[in-house]
Design an enzyme around this catalytic site. Structure first.
Site, PDB file in Angstrom:
ATOM      1  N   SER A  43       0.813  -1.215   0.000  1.00  0.00           N
ATOM      2  CA  SER A  43       0.000   0.000   0.000  1.00  0.00           C
ATOM      3  C   SER A  43       0.842   1.260   0.000  1.00  0.00           C
ATOM      4  O   SER A  43       0.349   2.336  -0.310  1.00  0.00           O
ATOM      5  CB  SER A  43      -0.907   0.017   1.238  1.00  0.00           C
ATOM      6  N   CYS A  44       2.128   1.141   0.358  1.00  0.00           N
ATOM      7  CA  CYS A  44       2.932   2.354   0.503  1.00  0.00           C
ATOM      8  C   CYS A  44       4.394   2.057   0.247  1.00  0.00           C
ATOM      9  O   CYS A  44       5.048   1.404   1.039  1.00  0.00           O
ATOM     10  CB  CYS A  44       2.766   2.937   1.903  1.00  0.00           C
ATOM     11  N   GLY A  45       4.912   2.569  -0.867  1.00  0.00           N
ATOM     12  CA  GLY A  45       6.288   2.283  -1.229  1.00  0.00           C
ATOM     13  C   GLY A  45       7.294   3.157  -0.540  1.00  0.00           C
ATOM     14  O   GLY A  45       8.495   3.005  -0.720  1.00  0.00           O
TER      15      GLY A  45
END
Length: 225
Positions: free
Chosen positions: A109-111
């Site tokens: 969901s979040c790099g």
């Protein structure tokens, strides 16, 4: 490894139960080791691991060119969840600050979750000036073409994709994954390893254009997103 598999799923709506078999997208950890040390664990859809790792190494600033790499290989031929990266000795000496930081876990969901220090985000991305212009209608044709590259989405209705086109708006490569930044790392990595990244002109994404995706595009020197 499978990218998706059928599972028995129960649906409940207004107190009514419906049971069906659905294709669910796979998500597994990928452990990335650089110079023998753990660097990151990324949750991703299995497949195209070498390209994925190459793209991440470029977008994280570990490498600048394919010549910085000695090898990208699976640690065990039967285990595609662990990939080892070996750098040239010259590049290794330049990367001490990055490689010596603690390992992190990157969620789909979040790099950006793994970045330890905010200033790191700007340290290896330089602005792009000028660049090509394309008509809006041409950009929309690229966007419409993205769905043709989403075989996994047609099976599961649950994947993101990224596609890169050249200045003639010819498709160069595409990547697909449960995670949006993974899909982008995969397509960047393909072109990077093939030494065709310099041809990249337009990047099309299935997801919102968040900071880390712009950062990755900038590291790949793709002028239009």
């Amino acid at each position: 490894m499978q990218t998706h598999a059928k599972h028995r799923v129960e649906h409940w709506a207004q107190n009514a139960q419906n049971i069906s078999a659905l294709n669910l997208i796979a998500e597994e950890p990928l452990s990335i080791r650089v110079q023998g040390h753990s660097y990151a664990v990324v949750m991703r859809t299995p497949g195209e691991e070498r390209a994925h790792v190459a793209g991440l190494c470029l977008t994280e600033g570990i490498v600048d060119t394919p010549e910085d790499l000695v090898s990208i290989a699976f640690c065990d031929g039967h285990d595609t969840n662990v990939v080892a990266v070996t750098l040239t000795s010259a590049r290794r000496e330049m990367m001490d600050d990055i490689l010596n930081r603690r390992a992190f876990i990157s969620q789909t969901s979040c790099g950006i979750c793994g970045q330890d220090i905010i200033r790191d985000l700007r340290s290896f991305v330089s602005p792009m000036s000028g660049g090509p212009r394309i008509p809006l209608e041409a950009a929309m044709r690229c966007f419409d073409a993205l769905s043709e590259q989403q075989a996994l989405r047609r099976e599961t209705v649950a994947s993101h994709a990224a596609a890169v086109f050249d200045s003639n708006l010819t498709l160069l490569a595409a990547g697909e994954d449960v995670g949006r930044h993974n899909a982008l790392d995969k397509v960047i990595g393909k072109l990077f390893l093939d030494r065709r990244l310099s041809q990249a002109c337009v990047l099309v994404l299935s997801s919102r254009v968040s900071y880390e995706l712009v950062q990755k595009a900038a590291r790949a020197r793709i002028p239009i997103v």
